[in-house]
Scaffold this motif. Structure first.
Motif, short mmCIF file in Angstrom:
data_model
loop_
_atom_site.label_atom_id
_atom_site.label_comp_id
_atom_site.label_asym_id
_atom_site.label_seq_id
_atom_site.Cartn_x
_atom_site.Cartn_y
_atom_site.Cartn_z
N ARG A 131 -15.82 -1.61 -15.23
CA ARG A 131 -15.97 -0.23 -14.78
C ARG A 131 -14.92 0.13 -13.74
N ARG B 21 -11.47 0.54 -15.18
CA ARG B 21 -11.35 1.81 -15.89
C ARG B 21 -11.25 2.97 -14.91
N LEU B 22 -12.09 2.98 -13.89
CA LEU B 22 -12.11 4.08 -12.93
C LEU B 22 -10.81 4.17 -12.13
N GLU B 23 -10.23 3.02 -11.82
CA GLU B 23 -8.96 3.03 -11.09
C GLU B 23 -7.87 3.76 -11.88
N LYS B 24 -7.99 3.74 -13.20
CA LYS B 24 -7.00 4.41 -14.05
C LYS B 24 -7.33 5.87 -14.31
N THR B 25 -8.63 6.23 -14.26
CA THR B 25 -9.04 7.56 -14.71
C THR B 25 -9.47 8.52 -13.61
N ILE B 26 -9.95 8.01 -12.48
CA ILE B 26 -10.47 8.89 -11.42
C ILE B 26 -9.32 9.63 -10.75
N THR B 27 -9.50 10.92 -10.55
CA THR B 27 -8.52 11.71 -9.79
C THR B 27 -9.23 12.40 -8.63
N LYS C 14 -17.63 12.30 -13.05
CA LYS C 14 -16.20 12.05 -12.81
C LYS C 14 -15.83 11.94 -11.32
#
Length: 205
Positions: A50, A53-59, A185
């Protein structure tokens, strides 16, 4: 209280140090914390995926970045966490990105719950050791100003309503909670934390 906070800070890790600690333990089939079990190791493994993934997708929104950079003081976010905690896995990558884009107004540090029981006991939720908890420390004054956690309001309401209706916290609500985070998100964490940070200036402790 100041000595308890100082001890926790001394025991704390940077975000990258925390990630490495959890990953190294996982490679040995272990999790952080006093208790060890296959379930906790399994949850830790899921959380690793998780967080990756979040490190790549969270803005972080431009509005939130601007508000963080406009804070009048510098702060430490001292987060109480453990590698097996699903909520922490959803929230820590958001906090890391917020701190990274705060123009050095925020320094993120992470401390393990079970290794810092005295500190954890200062920030119980309804008498329980719920995590993550974000303890906001003013660098200039060297004191705790406020705290937040263990979940955003929407996630808390989801859990509370489910437990009220069914009387248990089971795998279904755990899955529903992860889906809530996915849909949100990271917006709720950002908005709630920025709000409490902006309100600190009115809190003359």
């Amino acid at each position: 209280m100041k000595s308890i906070v100082a001890k926790a800070l001394f025991n704390s890790h940077s975000y990258s140090e925390y990630r490495k600690l959890v990953s190294d333990l996982l490679s040995d089939g272990k999790s952080t914390g006093n208790d060890q079990s296959e379930d906790l190791t399994h949850y830790t493994s899921l959380n690793e995926k998780r967080m990756n993934r979040l490190e790549k997708t969270i803005t972080v929104s431009e509005d939130v970045i601007a508000k963080l950079q406009n804070l009048k003081n510098h702060y430490i976010w001292l987060v109480i966490s453990e590698g097996w905690c699903g909520d922490a896995a959803q929230i820590l990558p958001i906090l890391n990105k917020m701190a990274a884009q705060s123009n050095k107004k925020i320094d993120l540090r992470i401390v393990l719950r079970d290794e810092n029981e005295e500190f954890m006991n200062q920030y119980l939720t309804n008498g329980g050791k719920a995590i993550p908890k974000v303890i906001v420390i003013c660098k200039e004054a060297g004191i705790v100003r406020t705290h937040w956690g263990p979940r955003p309001k929407g996630a808390t309401d989801l859990m509370t309503n489910y437990k009220k209706e069914f009387g248990v916290i089971d795998e279904k609500i755990k899955t529903d909670l992860q889906l809530w985070y996915l849909a949100d998100k990271g917006i709720s964490v950002q908005e709630e934390l920025v709000e409490i940070m902006e309100n600190i200036k009115y809190n003359r402790l």
